[in-house]
Design an enzyme around this catalytic site. Structure first.
Site, PDB file in Angstrom:
ATOM      1  CG  ASP A 172      21.911  30.849 -31.351  1.00  0.00           C
ATOM      2  OD1 ASP A 172      20.706  30.838 -30.851  1.00  0.00           O
ATOM      3  OD2 ASP A 172      22.528  30.846 -32.395  1.00  0.00           O
ATOM      4  CG  HIS A 179       8.426  38.686  -3.544  1.00  0.00           C
ATOM      5  ND1 HIS A 179       9.408  38.219  -2.910  1.00  0.00           N
ATOM      6  CD2 HIS A 179       8.279  40.194  -3.125  1.00  0.00           C
ATOM      7  CE1 HIS A 179      10.095  38.910  -2.090  1.00  0.00           C
ATOM      8  NE2 HIS A 179       9.457  40.084  -2.176  1.00  0.00           N
ATOM      9  CG  ASP A 185       6.587  46.806  -5.605  1.00  0.00           C
ATOM     10  OD1 ASP A 185       7.666  47.587  -6.240  1.00  0.00           O
ATOM     11  OD2 ASP A 185       6.915  46.098  -4.537  1.00  0.00           O
ATOM     12  CG  ASP A 207      11.304  49.328  -5.105  1.00  0.00           C
ATOM     13  OD1 ASP A 207      10.154  49.002  -5.453  1.00  0.00           O
ATOM     14  OD2 ASP A 207      11.599  48.596  -4.387  1.00  0.00           O
ATOM     15  CG  HIS A 236       7.093  43.680   4.210  1.00  0.00           C
ATOM     16  ND1 HIS A 236       7.092  45.079   4.188  1.00  0.00           N
ATOM     17  CD2 HIS A 236       5.590  43.547   3.676  1.00  0.00           C
ATOM     18  CE1 HIS A 236       6.209  45.694   3.472  1.00  0.00           C
ATOM     19  NE2 HIS A 236       5.222  44.882   3.371  1.00  0.00           N
ATOM     20  CG  HIS A 269      14.634  47.707  -0.138  1.00  0.00           C
ATOM     21  ND1 HIS A 269      15.203  48.227  -1.054  1.00  0.00           N
ATOM     22  CD2 HIS A 269      13.303  47.193  -0.124  1.00  0.00           C
ATOM     23  CE1 HIS A 269      14.357  48.368  -2.041  1.00  0.00           C
ATOM     24  NE2 HIS A 269      13.228  47.785  -1.681  1.00  0.00           N
ATOM     25  CG  HIS A 281      16.161  44.310  -1.895  1.00  0.00           C
ATOM     26  ND1 HIS A 281      15.911  43.209  -1.273  1.00  0.00           N
ATOM     27  CD2 HIS A 281      15.123  44.977  -2.351  1.00  0.00           C
ATOM     28  CE1 HIS A 281      14.477  43.331  -1.130  1.00  0.00           C
ATOM     29  NE2 HIS A 281      14.230  44.351  -2.089  1.00  0.00           N
ATOM     30  CD  GLU A 308       9.201  48.085   0.358  1.00  0.00           C
ATOM     31  OE1 GLU A 308       8.420  47.588  -0.178  1.00  0.00           O
ATOM     32  OE2 GLU A 308      10.492  48.269   0.130  1.00  0.00           O
ATOM     33  CE1 TYR A 331       1.102  43.600   0.930  1.00  0.00           C
ATOM     34  CE2 TYR A 331       1.988  43.655   3.342  1.00  0.00           C
ATOM     35  CZ  TYR A 331       2.126  44.005   2.002  1.00  0.00           C
ATOM     36  OH  TYR A 331       3.315  44.789   1.461  1.00  0.00           O
ATOM     37  NE  ARG A 379       4.992  46.309  -1.840  1.00  0.00           N
ATOM     38  CZ  ARG A 379       4.518  45.183  -2.162  1.00  0.00           C
ATOM     39  NH1 ARG A 379       3.667  44.294  -1.336  1.00  0.00           N
ATOM     40  NH2 ARG A 379       4.591  44.720  -3.179  1.00  0.00           N
ATOM     41  CD  GLU A 423       8.761  50.173  -2.592  1.00  0.00           C
ATOM     42  OE1 GLU A 423       9.973  49.779  -2.457  1.00  0.00           O
ATOM     43  OE2 GLU A 423       7.782  49.496  -3.419  1.00  0.00           O
TER      44      GLU A 423
END
Length: 442
Positions: free
Chosen positions: A36, A242, A259, A270, A349, A353, A360, A383, A387, A404, A406
């Protein structure tokens, strides 16, 4: 806070686009985490965009008429219940919700099924997010079938179900001044959180300790929650796009990729920053970082009204590919590497976005098969990254470097605005900001 008049205006805009029919837009349900105990509640973005109403168990019904003055905006929500408020907190109830949020009418959520059948009678279409929630799909089909059961009384049932997202997504894509003000605040808080995380980073700490610094700053400055699960990735973990385990030990000589962004009054920031755990970039790290930073600068420069959505990505890609060639990661000419897509070993990538109520965010990227043009009010991330995993033919001194960078960028009438510029980004800024960490380590 966004004025209630803004939500009323959005509903009128949607009604005008519907022309005739009934829209049914529920908010998100509460979700059990275990037994619950519930997950922290977060409203549906489309519902909130049109209502400003944050309680669960609520549905927006819009009835569009050819005569706009006959259109109606109706909210269904939980009854006022003082006993439940002792356990769960304040609830508006239909009467107060109608007055405070500018609806033509409001009813108890328990009456929705009966009244929906009345509302759908003699309407040509139902506007609904078809396919998002099978239970709602079945419920609406059930209402339509009930209306069909009245055919001998001369009542006509809707003959179409249209996806309301096609209309709402286009509205959400262009941010108004109120939305941009909230997004600037989300960007400010998130930038401060990244600064705090940089200052807290040193060898011997764990990724989750740095994550805790981010979450602390989000809440300390008034944000309601992280906009998504933070990525705090040291060393080789930065090469996992990710990565969210956030449990590894931070090592001297490694980079740390973070990130993370907060959610402020429903709107997301972001940001990604990459920096050395010990406060100083090594030679190979600096070479890769400067390449990604140059690619991001080229992409941000391409965020201009009239440019296509794809222009920032292409600008970043050309800089990255030439850099990969110069660093010995790719072989051949820029055009040859681009055509063969050999660069995807190191950059797999796209460069951004849409950003808004969702990380997103809503909105199509193409129209009639063509990348759409950027216009003022659109807000996006920029971004690029690199890698480098251990592999044959890859210089060993670059292994396990993941970078990265961004930022959140709004398109303006004259160019762009970088909302997240307060988060340190240049090598000089980062190393200077982290000086206290380096001194403490020594």
């Amino acid at each position: 806070m966004i004025p209630i008049q803004t939500y009323m205006y959005r509903r009128r805009r949607l009604l005008a686009q519907m022309r005739r029919g009934v829209a049914v837009i529920p908010t998100a349900p509460e979700k059990l985490r275990n037994r619950d105990a519930h997950y922290p509640y977060r409203f549906d973005s489309d519902f909130y965009y049109l209502t400003g109403f944050r309680e669960p168990d609520a549905v927006l019904v819009l009835i569009a008429a050819e005569d706009e003055s006959a259109s109606r905006q109706i909210l269904f929500c939980r009854d006022k219940d003082t006993e439940r408020e002792i356990w769960d907190g304040f609830r508006h109830g239909p009467q107060a919700a109608q007055e405070m949020f500018g609806f033509d009418a409001a009813h108890a959520i328990s009456t929705l099924d009966a009244l929906a059948v009345e509302f759908l009678a003699d309407q040509p279409a139902v506007f609904h997010a078809l396919g998002r929630d099978p239970a709602w799909d079945q419920r609406i089909v059930g209402w339509i079938n009930q209306v069909r059961g009245q055919v001998r009384k001369g009542v006509a049932a809707p003959t179409e179900i249209r996806d309301v997202r096609a209309l709402v997504d286009e509205m959400r894509l262009i941010k108004d001044d109120y939305e941009l003000a909230v997004m600037r605040e989300a960007a400010r808080i998130s930038s401060q959180a990244h600064r705090r995380a940089m200052r807290a980073t040193c060898p011997g700490k764990h990724e989750y300790e740095i994550e805790a610094e981010l979450l602390h700053e989000f809440r300390r400055q008034g944000a309601q929650a992280p906009a998504y699960t933070p990525i705090v990735a040291g060393g080789a973990n930065a090469c996992v796009l990710h990565y969210v385990d956030n449990h590894a030990l931070l090592q001297a000589g490694d980079l740390l990729l973070i990130d993370a962004g907060c959610e402020c009054d429903g709107y997301a920031a972001d940001i990604t920053r990459t920096f050395p755990v010990n406060g100083r970039f090594s030679g190979p790290q600096k070479a890769v970082y400067e390449l990604v930073l140059a690619a991001q600068a080229a992409a941000i420069d391409a965020v201009q009204p009239g440019n296509s959505w794809d222009a920032p990505h292409q600008a970043a890609l050309r800089v990255l590919i030439q850099g990969f060639i110069d660093l010995g990661l790719c072989q051949g000419s820029l055009d040859a590497v681009m055509e063969s897509e050999a660069y995807k070993q190191f950059y797999m990538h796209r460069t951004g976005h849409w950003l808004g109520l969702d990380v997103h965010d809503a909105g199509e990227y193409k129209q009639a098969g063509q990348w759409r043009d950027l216009v003022p009010g659109m807000t996006l991330t920029v971004e690029p990254g690199c890698y480098i995993r251990p592999a044959e033919g890859v210089p060993a001194h670059f292994w396990d470097i993941g970078v990265r960078i961004e930022d959140d960028v709004a398109v303006t009438s004259t160019g762009h605005e970088v909302l997240t510029q307060a988060a340190p980004k240049s090598i000089a800024e980062i190393e200077e900001w982290m000086q206290c960490t380096t001194i403490t380590e020594k």
